[in-house]
Design a protein around this motif. Structure first.
Motif, short mmCIF file in Angstrom:
data_model
loop_
_atom_site.label_atom_id
_atom_site.label_comp_id
_atom_site.label_asym_id
_atom_site.label_seq_id
_atom_site.Cartn_x
_atom_site.Cartn_y
_atom_site.Cartn_z
N UNK A 87 0.83 -1.22 0.00
CA UNK A 87 0.00 0.00 0.00
C UNK A 87 0.86 1.27 0.00
N UNK A 88 2.18 1.10 -0.07
CA UNK A 88 3.13 2.22 -0.10
C UNK A 88 3.00 3.09 1.16
N UNK A 89 2.90 2.38 2.31
CA UNK A 89 2.76 3.04 3.60
C UNK A 89 3.98 2.78 4.48
N UNK A 90 5.12 2.44 3.86
CA UNK A 90 6.32 2.13 4.61
C UNK A 90 6.39 0.67 4.99
N UNK A 91 7.54 0.26 5.53
CA UNK A 91 7.73 -1.14 5.92
C UNK A 91 8.89 -1.20 6.90
N UNK A 92 8.92 -2.28 7.68
CA UNK A 92 9.99 -2.46 8.67
C UNK A 92 11.11 -3.34 8.14
N UNK A 93 10.75 -4.44 7.48
CA UNK A 93 11.74 -5.37 6.95
C UNK A 93 11.42 -5.66 5.49
N UNK A 94 12.43 -6.08 4.75
CA UNK A 94 12.25 -6.41 3.34
C UNK A 94 11.79 -7.86 3.23
N UNK A 95 10.57 -8.10 2.73
CA UNK A 95 10.09 -9.48 2.63
C UNK A 95 10.79 -10.24 1.51
N UNK A 96 10.88 -11.55 1.69
CA UNK A 96 11.51 -12.43 0.72
C UNK A 96 10.45 -13.14 -0.11
N UNK A 97 10.78 -13.43 -1.38
CA UNK A 97 9.89 -14.24 -2.21
C UNK A 97 10.63 -14.73 -3.42
N UNK A 125 9.99 3.07 -15.02
CA UNK A 125 8.67 2.58 -14.61
C UNK A 125 8.34 3.07 -13.20
N UNK A 126 9.29 3.00 -12.27
CA UNK A 126 9.08 3.51 -10.91
C UNK A 126 8.73 5.00 -10.94
N UNK A 127 9.50 5.74 -11.74
CA UNK A 127 9.34 7.19 -11.77
C UNK A 127 7.96 7.58 -12.32
N UNK A 128 7.51 6.89 -13.36
CA UNK A 128 6.27 7.29 -14.03
C UNK A 128 5.01 6.73 -13.36
N UNK A 129 5.13 5.59 -12.69
CA UNK A 129 3.91 4.94 -12.19
C UNK A 129 3.94 4.62 -10.70
N UNK A 130 5.06 4.92 -10.03
CA UNK A 130 5.21 4.52 -8.64
C UNK A 130 4.28 5.19 -7.65
N UNK A 131 3.62 6.26 -8.05
CA UNK A 131 2.64 6.90 -7.15
C UNK A 131 1.27 6.26 -7.26
N UNK A 187 12.68 2.54 -4.90
CA UNK A 187 11.33 2.54 -4.35
C UNK A 187 11.21 3.52 -3.18
N UNK A 188 12.25 3.63 -2.38
CA UNK A 188 12.26 4.60 -1.30
C UNK A 188 11.57 4.12 -0.03
N UNK A 189 11.47 5.03 0.93
CA UNK A 189 10.96 4.69 2.26
C UNK A 189 9.51 4.25 2.26
N UNK A 190 8.73 4.71 1.31
CA UNK A 190 7.31 4.36 1.29
C UNK A 190 7.08 2.90 0.93
N UNK A 191 8.08 2.25 0.32
CA UNK A 191 7.90 0.88 -0.14
C UNK A 191 7.33 0.86 -1.54
N UNK A 192 6.40 -0.05 -1.76
CA UNK A 192 5.85 -0.18 -3.11
C UNK A 192 6.59 -1.16 -3.97
#
Length: 356
Positions: A13-23, A282-288, A321-326
């Motif tokens: 939801x691009x609301x930040x995160x604490x750890x980077x999930x694996x997949x 792609x991040x720059x144009x659609x990441x919001x 991606x930055x602090x917001x995540x996404x």
């Protein structure tokens, strides 16, 4: 207490995160390699504490696949072959590993009546009584439940008809194309509704609509034949569960289609192949407006890079991606036999050790 599920949903939801999930997903050969290197009897998704899990595939109302056998008689699909629940035939060879030759059951169809009579499966809550309980059990474990139905419209239809035949049907505006696409859409719609009613967090849709350097069909063809049908499926699922997160998979170059996918309700795009599209652009144009899953190349850095290059790719993309995540950073596709375990370990460690 924050769970892996909570962390993943915030990130998407691009609301930040604490750890980077694996997949990541391993082919059968690499599953054996995993067991040899990690000395674990746990499924690898549990061993690496992946934050989501695909719930069991839906059971069709009628899974007697002998009803499809006569569609394959002329093509010579022998006893060594298998028929899937949509009636598509598959045959492996001693050297094909997990890949199969495909047999399209309606490849020779030449009438609207044949398209209408084809026995597509149906799906109902009665045949899937434990769905909601399975979803709730995963949530209680702190794992995000996923309803998986990739190959949603276009791929399912061409697997049945054959890609060249379906393309020709569409280009000639043959009613057979509309019948097949409508019937596949209704089948997918019923599956999507069952997943939404079961309260999954994520609905994973998809159709490969891109090739390595160009889109698979014109934008006009996509917006006429595929987009309205995808919109119908997503709309119906979100009407049941408004906070449902919709993932959409397509390999290849699909940049012209991204605004259309956003418009019909896609929330997360997979896999953003770096060999096909510029990840930063792609991040720059659609990441919001869109989150992403993937971005670590399985045609390039995962099989052929060094562990240091894998780590650098993970860090660069997370920084973008930055602090917001996404970004649910991950390899862009199934990891095949040529991927060294050292590179998979490098991906894991890069996620675990990432700092902003």
């Amino acid at each position: 207490m924050d769970t892996p599920r909570d962390n993943l949903l915030r990130l998407l939801h691009r609301q930040g995160y604490d750890t980077v999930p694996l997949e990541f997903a391993l082919c059968p050969h690499l599953e054996e390699v995993y067991q040899a290197y990690e000395h674990s009897d746990l499924p690898y998704n549990e061993y690496f504490q992946m934050p989501w899990k695909r719930i069991a595939d839906l059971r069709p109302d009628d899974d007697d696949r002998t009803r499809f056998a006569h569609y394959h008689a002329a093509a010579g699909l022998d006893a060594a072959g298998e028929i899937d629940e949509w009636g598509v035939g598959h045959r492996a060879t001693p050297t094909s590993m997990h890949m199969t030759q495909m047999f399209c059951p309606l490849r020779d169809a030449d009438s609207e009546e044949e398209m209408q009579a084809y026995p597509l499966p149906t799906y109902s809550a009665a045949q899937n009584p434990g769905l909601s309980a399975e979803v709730e059990a995963l949530k209680q474990r702190g794992v995000s439940p996923v309803g998986n139905m990739q190959c949603t419209i276009w791929e399912t239809a061409w697997y049945i008809r054959g890609m060249e035949n379906l393309m020709m049907d569409i280009m000639s505006e043959d009613p057979m194309a509309e019948i097949l696409l409508d019937r596949v859409t209704e089948m997918s719609l019923s599956r999507a509704k069952l997943y939404a009613q079961a309260d999954v967090d994520i609905l994973f849709l998809g159709d490969d609509i891109g090739m390595q350097q160009t889109i698979m069909m014109s934008e006009e063809m996509y917006t006429t034949w595929i987009k309205p049908r995808l919109k119908k499926i997503i709309g119906a699922a979100k009407a049941i569960k408004p906070d449902l997160l919709v993932f959409y998979h397509s390999c290849g170059y699909i940049e012209p289609f991204i605004p259309h996918l956003i418009e019909v309700g896609v929330d997360v795009l997979n896999p953003i192949q770096p060999e096909c599209m510029d990840v930063e652009k792609i991040f720059r144009e659609y990441g919001d407006r869109l989150s992403f899953h993937g971005t670590i190349g399985t045609q390039s850095v995962m099989p052929f890079g060094t562990p240091e290059e894998v780590r650098a790719n993970v860090k660069r993309n997370l920084d973008l991606a930055g602090d917001k995540g996404g970004l649910f950073v991950a390899p862009t596709h199934l990891l095949e036999p040529e991927v060294p375990w050292e590179n998979i370990r490098a991906y894991v460690e890069a996620c675990q050790n990432y700092t902003r």
